[in-house]
Design an enzyme around this catalytic site. Sequence first.
Site, PDB file in Angstrom:
ATOM      1  N   ASP A  77     -10.675  10.590  10.116  1.00  9.63           N
ATOM      2  CA  ASP A  77     -10.425  10.181   8.733  1.00  9.63           C
ATOM      3  C   ASP A  77     -11.094   8.833   8.475  1.00  9.63           C
ATOM      4  OD1 ASP A  77      -9.532  10.546   6.193  1.00  9.63           O
ATOM      5  OD2 ASP A  77      -7.455   9.992   6.593  1.00  9.63           O
ATOM      6  N   VAL A 105       3.540   1.135   2.648  1.00 14.98           N
ATOM      7  CA  VAL A 105       3.277   0.065   3.594  1.00 14.98           C
ATOM      8  C   VAL A 105       3.811  -1.228   3.005  1.00 14.98           C
ATOM      9  CG1 VAL A 105       1.529  -1.116   4.950  1.00 14.98           C
ATOM     10  CG2 VAL A 105       1.190   1.264   4.305  1.00 14.98           C
ATOM     11  N   GLY A 131       0.835  -1.199   0.000  1.00 11.41           N
ATOM     12  CA  GLY A 131       0.000   0.000   0.000  1.00 11.41           C
ATOM     13  C   GLY A 131       0.862   1.240   0.000  1.00 11.41           C
ATOM     14  N   VAL A 132       0.295   2.324  -0.502  1.00 10.75           N
ATOM     15  CA  VAL A 132       0.993   3.594  -0.521  1.00 10.75           C
ATOM     16  C   VAL A 132       0.017   4.662  -0.047  1.00 10.75           C
ATOM     17  CG1 VAL A 132       2.253   5.261  -1.916  1.00 10.75           C
ATOM     18  CG2 VAL A 132       2.374   2.842  -2.476  1.00 10.75           C
ATOM     19  N   GLY A 133       0.477   5.481   0.882  1.00 17.66           N
ATOM     20  CA  GLY A 133      -0.404   6.539   1.369  1.00 17.66           C
ATOM     21  C   GLY A 133       0.356   7.843   1.456  1.00 17.66           C
ATOM     22  N   GLY A 134      -0.309   8.848   1.974  1.00 14.64           N
ATOM     23  CA  GLY A 134       0.328  10.144   2.117  1.00 14.64           C
ATOM     24  C   GLY A 134       1.532  10.064   3.024  1.00 14.64           C
ATOM     25  N   PHE A 135       1.479   9.171   3.968  1.00 18.75           N
ATOM     26  CA  PHE A 135       2.536   9.042   4.965  1.00 18.75           C
ATOM     27  C   PHE A 135       3.762   8.355   4.380  1.00 18.75           C
ATOM     28  CE2 PHE A 135       4.575   6.576   8.299  1.00 18.75           C
ATOM     29  CZ  PHE A 135       4.620   7.447   9.376  1.00 18.75           C
ATOM     30  N   GLY A 136       3.532   7.425   3.487  1.00 16.93           N
ATOM     31  CA  GLY A 136       4.646   6.667   2.922  1.00 16.93           C
ATOM     32  C   GLY A 136       4.143   5.336   2.433  1.00 16.93           C
ATOM     33  N   LYS A 171       4.710   0.202   8.117  1.00 16.18           N
ATOM     34  CA  LYS A 171       4.430   1.477   7.466  1.00 16.18           C
ATOM     35  C   LYS A 171       5.642   2.367   7.659  1.00 16.18           C
ATOM     36  CE  LYS A 171       0.874   4.696   8.546  1.00 16.18           C
ATOM     37  NZ  LYS A 171      -0.548   4.899   8.763  1.00 16.18           N
TER      38      LYS A 171
END
Length: 884
Positions: free
Chosen positions: A675, A565, A558-563, A579
């Site tokens: 969120d 996973v 996974g990829v999110g705003g934070f970085g 993460k």
Amino acid sequence: MLLGGDNNNSSPFSRPSGFSSFLFLSFLLSFTTFAVCVRAESPPSSSPSSSPSTYSPRDNYLIDCGSGSSEQTSLDDGRTFKSDHESSSYLSTKEDIETSVDSIPVKAKSSPCPSAYPLYRSARIFTGESRYRFFISQPGPHWVRLHFYPVPHSSIKLTDAVFTVQTDKFVLLHDFSIGNTTSLVFKEYLINITGRLSIIFKPHKDSHAFINAIEVVSAPGSIISDAASTVAPRDTFTGLSNFAFEVSYRLNVGGPMVTPKNDTLSRTWLSDEAYNAFPEGSEAVSVEPKNVHYPDGGATPYIAPNWVYASAQKMKEAQVMQPNFNLTWKMSVDPSFSYLIRFHFCDIVSKSLNDLLFNVYINEFMAASSLDLSSLTDALSTAYYKDFVLNATAIKNDSITVQVGPASNAQSSLPNAILNGLEVIKLSNEAGSFDGLFAVDGTYKGDTGTKMKIVAGVGLLMGVTAIVFLGIVFVRWQRRPHDWDKRKSFSSWLLPLHSTKTSFLSSKSSSRRSSLFGSRKSKSGYSGLFSNQGLGRFFTFTELQNATQNFDENAVIGVGGFGKVYIGVLEDGNKVAIKRGNPGSEQGINEFQTEIQMLSKLRHRHLVSLIGFCDEQSEMILVYEYMANGPFRDHLYGTNQPPVSWKQRLEICIGSARGLHYLHTGAAQGIIHRDVKTTNILLDENLVAKVADFGLSKAAPMDRGYVSTAVKGSFGYLDPEYFRRQQLTEKSDVYSFGVVLFEVLCARPVINPKLPREQVSLAEWALQCHRKGILEKIIDPVIAETICKESLRKYVEAAEKCLAEYGVDRPGMGDVLWNLEYAMQLQEASTQIDHPEDKSANLIALDKPCENLSREDLAVAVSDNSEIAAGSSLFSPVGKVRGR
Ligand SMILES: *[C@@H]1O[C@H](CO)[C@@H](O)[C@H](O)[C@H]1NC(C)=O
Ligand SMILES: *[C@@H]1O[C@H](CO)[C@@H](O)[C@H](O)[C@H]1NC(C)=O
Ligand SMILES: *[C@@H]1O[C@H](CO)[C@@H](O)[C@H](O)[C@H]1NC(C)=O
Ligand SMILES: *[C@@H]1O[C@H](CO)[C@@H](O)[C@H](O)[C@H]1NC(C)=O
Ligand SMILES: *[C@@H]1O[C@H](CO)[C@@H](O)[C@H](O)[C@H]1NC(C)=O
Ligand SMILES: *[C@@H]1O[C@H](CO)[C@@H](O)[C@H](O)[C@H]1NC(C)=O
């Protein structure tokens, strides 16, 4: 509640009363430390240049405290201070945590400005303990500069404020008061920092603290070396790197004030005039700064700018007056501290080499005899500096006197002596303080009779504790499980508090384990306490590299705003989700700490568990339980995953609602997730829903019921009321959850810009359809036919209430949960009663009304047959969902 400190006002710094409280305290401290880092975006402020006279600090936090909304404050030396508003993420006052307004930004436009500095126009006042937290990306020495000026305020007299300022390890000011002065107080420290820095303001009882500006800036590692000379007796002192420093005096001898503009490290060098004890005998000389040379080794522009070396005091008319005398400077100091005294010399007076020979005295002790600058630098006009340590025992009359005078063996025609620059730097004392003998934890390190008693008491306590501890160990050993040796480790049977997680404890090195027994020697040493408290453990970076094949792209799930996973496999074979934050993201750091803070307080079947984290090497890595089936959204649309049945969807919604309900009400302090969306609802291998991603979460204050905060969240799920009023309440989560419910029902993105305008927002479109009675048309066709009418009615009713315009009209999560469970019962009952055995009659339940079922029927249906129902193909038309 593990973090008891939140509730009972006990200061984390209060003295521990016993071993257990020591453990708890260490834990608290360690936790605080972990939870507080704030990321520097720290772009080098000046453009990189090969010129040695520029320096780009990696960490460069400049804050103009109390300055109004958003404008930055630019100084004429080229530095720009961030406004309070922009730097609010560094500050945590009680305001953020509890309700009372503890810090009041003051703006006094017409206050007298003691210097040209615009920084003194405003101050920030703290009525309770408050801290600024900075993430330090470059370990090593940092300038910490504090500006105090008592800005007039209508009701609070800042001249009366009494407060303590400290960092994590050093007391900078103890019960400090600016006093009846209208002049500013400037404090400058040089502290070796690794990882993070807190600056904590603690008002004295019934008083306030204030601050006008803060600077936290990287300094070159070479700025103070480990060794220096001592004077009484003359020897070598090593171990300076164990100290922190406070600059007491920094003088440009024989020249004007050098401002930050002309200093590579933004230092200020005052003129020596006020300290020159024998001005009649001295004469200022100067040359063009560009004529000053820096040697290959030794002095650099970082040590002092050429403006300092280009001016000096020399002996005046030495041949006319009494030929031998000393140039003398006298500075008052606190005699209970030792000092580092740095002399800057540059022979700008001699016409030829080896013409200048002089002695240097500190407090009448000979520091250097027959100093010959020429032999040290092999050239004239070349910078040279020398450090001396003056022990507190050698300070008399509360002052340091520095003298230079011609050496008796000088062969030159004219006896002379010079001094170009002088720095007097206070060393931290044995209490880690620059102001008194109180350490950061409030303990008194003075040399009194009570100290001995304390030592004896502590010794006794430790002895008793050790005996008790050994006793416990012995008893436990006697009762060790037969399979203890299979569990690989000593600590795993010693501390099986987390029996399912012992494997995490046991998998790591013995050095970490030893920390369980109280040694706090390294950062990783806290992990034992963490595991002990059930808060997950500290992972080393190497461990996580191994778990993910060095963060292989193939391990990304996974990829999110934070970085990104990653999926990882720990040494013990357990799968985890890892993460890893983008090191560059300031938002990331905030969310990282929020997440640790929140998740470590929470344990619930429907919340994703944090197993541990790693903050080594400036990394921000969180390790969670692995959720085999990934985000809920991936099972609704947009992927090739087989869709989930209506009943499974209901179950997942109920699970998530339970998780959110627990968040809002279960924890000691309500927590607002902020969120809620289908990608933040994760599914484990059994499709059990767990709410994840607490990076934006906020603690909800008890009495006020809302948090004023910048609007954050995800587009499409955002509560319009929160958006309008910027006041966050639990009902904002309820709104988002309502959107989730429609998303689950209709299986389409909550925002789809490709659709006709009225259909773009799912929340609006679904409500509209519902009002027109055509909601059936937009239900996910995959499940549409399997939904019992009554169940659907209940479900939509709940979703609709969640989306009420005003928060007060929305139900609480508890009500939503109840409605969903009811919808589930209706669904189960209808199919169960009509077609208990008929597995072939797949879709017959469709239009079967459930109105004529009584509540008793429902109860029976649910309690007796949920097992059968769940197993029958009728209710899992799509079969088991594949893992990813
Ligand atoms: C400051 O001044 C006020 C009145 O001018 C006086 O009462 C007070 O004692 C002074 N405080 C100190 C610390 O000198
Ligand atoms: C700063 O501290 C670290 C560890 O405490 C040490 O390794 C390093 O040498 C120190 N740096 C300086 C410049 O003293
Ligand atoms: C600082 O530098 C400027 C030029 O950049 C120069 O004109 C000025 O005299 C310098 N001031 C001092 C005190 O050295
Ligand atoms: C200079 O000062 C030192 C120390 O105070 C003293 O011993 C010495 O006699 C002084 N020299 C002269 C010429 O006064
Ligand atoms: C100062 O001297 C005392 C006693 O001689 C010694 O214990 C202490 O370590 C010295 N401090 C420094 C900074 O040299
Ligand atoms: C300290 O003060 C006394 C009296 O004022 C004076 O006699 C003595 O010389 C001073 N000592 C130093 C080291 O200045």
